[in-house]
Design a protein around this motif. Structure first.
Motif, mmCIF file in Angstrom:
data_model
loop_
_atom_site.group_PDB
_atom_site.id
_atom_site.type_symbol
_atom_site.label_atom_id
_atom_site.label_comp_id
_atom_site.label_asym_id
_atom_site.label_seq_id
_atom_site.Cartn_x
_atom_site.Cartn_y
_atom_site.Cartn_z
ATOM 1 N N THR A 191 47.685 -29.836 22.763
ATOM 2 C CA THR A 191 47.137 -28.612 22.178
ATOM 3 C C THR A 191 47.731 -28.402 20.791
ATOM 4 O O THR A 191 48.871 -28.820 20.526
ATOM 5 C CB THR A 191 47.466 -27.391 23.061
ATOM 6 O OG1 THR A 191 48.882 -27.332 23.269
ATOM 7 C CG2 THR A 191 46.765 -27.489 24.408
ATOM 8 N N LYS A 192 46.980 -27.791 19.920
ATOM 9 C CA LYS A 192 47.454 -27.546 18.567
ATOM 10 C C LYS A 192 48.703 -26.674 18.581
ATOM 11 O O LYS A 192 49.667 -26.907 17.851
ATOM 12 C CB LYS A 192 46.355 -26.875 17.733
ATOM 13 C CG LYS A 192 46.760 -26.649 16.280
ATOM 14 C CD LYS A 192 45.633 -26.021 15.477
ATOM 15 C CE LYS A 192 46.061 -25.803 14.031
ATOM 16 N NZ LYS A 192 44.973 -25.172 13.230
ATOM 17 N N ILE A 193 48.665 -25.641 19.414
ATOM 18 C CA ILE A 193 49.836 -24.774 19.587
ATOM 19 C C ILE A 193 50.453 -25.100 20.942
ATOM 20 O O ILE A 193 49.824 -24.904 21.981
ATOM 21 C CB ILE A 193 49.439 -23.286 19.521
ATOM 22 C CG1 ILE A 193 48.805 -22.968 18.157
ATOM 23 C CG2 ILE A 193 50.650 -22.396 19.755
ATOM 24 C CD1 ILE A 193 48.293 -21.539 18.040
ATOM 25 N N ASP A 194 51.674 -25.625 20.922
ATOM 26 C CA ASP A 194 52.345 -25.990 22.164
ATOM 27 C C ASP A 194 53.656 -25.214 22.266
ATOM 28 O O ASP A 194 54.658 -25.590 21.658
ATOM 29 C CB ASP A 194 52.625 -27.495 22.203
ATOM 30 C CG ASP A 194 53.021 -27.979 23.593
ATOM 31 O OD1 ASP A 194 53.744 -27.227 24.282
ATOM 32 O OD2 ASP A 194 52.601 -29.070 23.982
ATOM 33 N N PRO A 195 53.674 -24.120 23.022
ATOM 34 C CA PRO A 195 54.863 -23.259 23.095
ATOM 35 C C PRO A 195 56.030 -23.842 23.878
ATOM 36 O O PRO A 195 57.106 -23.248 23.889
ATOM 37 C CB PRO A 195 54.328 -21.994 23.790
ATOM 38 C CG PRO A 195 53.182 -22.477 24.603
ATOM 39 C CD PRO A 195 52.557 -23.586 23.826
ATOM 40 N N ILE A 196 55.835 -24.978 24.520
ATOM 41 C CA ILE A 196 56.924 -25.601 25.268
ATOM 42 C C ILE A 196 57.512 -26.787 24.507
ATOM 43 O O ILE A 196 58.723 -26.914 24.350
ATOM 44 C CB ILE A 196 56.444 -26.056 26.661
ATOM 45 C CG1 ILE A 196 56.064 -24.824 27.497
ATOM 46 C CG2 ILE A 196 57.522 -26.873 27.376
ATOM 47 C CD1 ILE A 196 55.454 -25.158 28.844
ATOM 48 N N TYR A 304 67.357 -20.736 18.469
ATOM 49 C CA TYR A 304 67.534 -21.219 19.839
ATOM 50 C C TYR A 304 66.996 -20.255 20.892
ATOM 51 O O TYR A 304 66.722 -20.652 22.021
ATOM 52 C CB TYR A 304 69.003 -21.568 20.114
ATOM 53 C CG TYR A 304 70.013 -20.476 19.875
ATOM 54 C CD1 TYR A 304 70.312 -19.538 20.852
ATOM 55 C CD2 TYR A 304 70.696 -20.394 18.661
ATOM 56 C CE1 TYR A 304 71.250 -18.544 20.639
ATOM 57 C CE2 TYR A 304 71.640 -19.402 18.435
ATOM 58 C CZ TYR A 304 71.918 -18.482 19.426
ATOM 59 O OH TYR A 304 72.852 -17.497 19.210
ATOM 60 N N ARG A 305 66.812 -18.974 20.535
ATOM 61 C CA ARG A 305 66.226 -18.033 21.504
ATOM 62 C C ARG A 305 64.812 -18.445 21.880
ATOM 63 O O ARG A 305 64.402 -18.315 23.032
ATOM 64 C CB ARG A 305 66.233 -16.615 20.938
ATOM 65 C CG ARG A 305 67.560 -15.897 21.101
ATOM 66 C CD ARG A 305 67.416 -14.392 20.958
ATOM 67 N NE ARG A 305 66.888 -13.973 19.669
ATOM 68 C CZ ARG A 305 65.725 -13.351 19.505
ATOM 69 N NH1 ARG A 305 64.962 -13.064 20.551
ATOM 70 N NH2 ARG A 305 65.327 -12.986 18.286
ATOM 71 N N GLN A 306 64.042 -18.942 20.895
ATOM 72 C CA GLN A 306 62.652 -19.302 21.157
ATOM 73 C C GLN A 306 62.524 -20.489 22.113
ATOM 74 O O GLN A 306 61.457 -20.730 22.686
ATOM 75 C CB GLN A 306 61.924 -19.612 19.849
ATOM 76 C CG GLN A 306 62.524 -20.770 19.071
ATOM 77 C CD GLN A 306 61.823 -21.023 17.760
ATOM 78 O OE1 GLN A 306 60.604 -20.977 17.665
ATOM 79 N NE2 GLN A 306 62.600 -21.303 16.719
ATOM 80 N N ALA A 307 63.622 -21.239 22.319
ATOM 81 C CA ALA A 307 63.593 -22.353 23.271
ATOM 82 C C ALA A 307 63.534 -21.870 24.709
ATOM 83 O O ALA A 307 63.459 -22.685 25.637
ATOM 84 C CB ALA A 307 64.818 -23.244 23.057
#
Length: 438
Positions: A191-196, A304-307
């Motif tokens: 996917t273009k946006i991959d939040p993981i 690192y919070r976004q991880a």
């Protein structure tokens, strides 16, 4: 030939054939940063990992892609700047200048580059081998969680929308299954946006406050323009026999190509590594570590919070009877470093600064972020409840919040409660809720 000599020869031949290299501390190849070959770092003991009254039942693993080609910019630099510099160095030594040995000059004479910039960052043959062998070892260590036979219900493979990650995933499956099964593997759609796998790419607040913020690069700039860096550039130029001092950009290009070429060739060190000794290689390593610390590590808490999205994905899988038993994700250096920081691993005793080189720092990408670097979590079903084992670059590690290496799942769920239940990516990354980054 006597028995001792035969044994020594056997060991040398084994190390040569297997790609295993034992490096001495002064070897410049110890300081190649994110371009360090995986064969220098991985855990070579691939025997089954077991604990009394426990069985490995699930695995969640995220890996940086294997060894790749340089960026288009660096390939152009190889094909132009370094080609010209090569002849300048050879001419200087013909005039009796410089400190390179006859053998080093011969290797430099043979060096050439005709890489196609259109193939920038493509996975190399060595990168393919790294993934095949990594898969074989993980199966040996955890045969219950990582079955030899492929089943689309029990395996999940996912990669970012890049050639190097896609090919890394493909060659990993070749190492895991027989040929027929490997050809039939179904990969999760990209996917273009991959939040993981690449959460930071589309985190607008992080992009503005960290990646595109000049303050992020302040410490690296300070070190790059320091007196000790100026002395390093002068020493390198003198070593190469040059009458002028090379720019930081040119020396940085040599340093990067030293790493790339050494990584993708099992048995040869790049001749551009001859420009460096231990001291100068350490300087260049630190120059790059400053950038990664402030952009990918502990420099800004948002980084690192976004991880939390990746960590949340792992815990949701371990806490459910549903979903795959074996999850293998293929991403990038930026992903792995941010997750390591989220886990509070390799945190230096003090922030990295450009005015002081901290030699004994924990945050050293040559050791924690080589090509094919990976982080794995293995769920063990034990008589005393579920436990989790963490491995970094195939080496068992003890997480900072755990008392033992094999850590109760309950302990981790409590510690990472916010990461699991309060991980609001939209709120965290929205510019409308912008706060000043630390």
């Amino acid at each position: 030939m006597n028995v001792i000599a035969t044994s020594v020869l056997f060991v040398l031949l084994f190390e040569f054939s297997s790609g295993v290299v034992s490096l001495k501390s002064h070897d410049v190849r110890n300081y190649l940063g994110t371009r360090t070959p995986y064969r220098f770092r991985y855990n070579k003991n691939d025997s089954k990992i077991k604990y009394p009254q426990c069985n490995d039942s699930k695995i969640w693993m995220i890996a940086r892609h294997g060894t790749r080609l340089p960026s288009a910019k660096d390939i152009v630099g190889m094909n132009t700047t370094l080609k010209d510099l090569k002849f300048e160095i050879l001419l200087a030594h013909q005039q009796g200048k410089g400190d390179l040995s006859k053998e080093q000059l011969q290797q430099l004479q043979l060096w050439s580059s005709d890489l196609d910039p259109d193939k920038e960052k493509y996975l190399t043959r060595e990168g393919q081998d790294e993934m095949i062998l990594l898969a074989e070892r993980m199966h040996k260590r955890f045969p219950n969680a990582v079955k030899h036979n492929y089943d689309n219900q029990t395996f999940l493979f996912k990669y970012t929308a890049t050639e190097r990650a896609q090919q890394s995933a493909r060659y990993f499956t070749i190492g895991l299954f027989d040929r027929k099964d490997a050809q039939g593997v179904i990969f999760a759609p990209t996917t273009k946006i991959d939040p993981i796998l690449r959460f930071y790419k589309h985190c607008d607040r992080w992009q503005k406050q960290v990646k595109k913020n000049p303050i992020t690069y302040k410490e690296q700039y300070i070190f790059g323009h320091s007196q000790q860096m100026n002395k390093t550039l002068a020493a390198i130029s003198k070593r190469l026999g040059l009458s002028h001092v090379l720019s930081l950009d040119t020396v940085n290009l040599m340093y990067k190509i030293c790493g790339f070429e050494t990584s993708w060739s099992k048995y040869h060190m790049s001749p551009w590594c001859y420009a460096f000794n231990q001291e100068s290689a350490e300087k260049m390593e630190y120059y790059h570590d400053l950038k990664h610390y402030w952009m990918d590590g502990y420099g800004h808490d948002l980084t690192y919070r976004q991880a939390c999205l990746a960590i949340k994905n792992m815990f949701e899988n371990f806490s459910s009877n549903q979903g795959p038993n074996a999850t293998f994700l293929f991403a990038h250096s930026g992903t792995l470093l941010k997750i390591l920081a989220h886990l509070q691993l390799y945190k230096p005793d003090q922030p990295l600064r450009g005015n002081t080189l901290l030699k004994d720092r924990h945050w050293k990408t040559s050791h924690i972020d080589c090509f094919a670097s990976n982080l794995a979590f293995v769920l063990f079903e034990c008589k005393e409840g579920d436990h989790v084992l963490a491995l970094h670059q195939e080496q068992v590690i003890k997480l900072p919040m755990c008392k033992e290496e094999l850590c109760p799942l309950k302990t981790l769920l409590e510690y990472f409660y916010d990461s699991i239940y309060n991980c609001d990516y939209s709120d965290m990354c929205s510019l409308s809720n912008e706060k000043i980054a630390k």
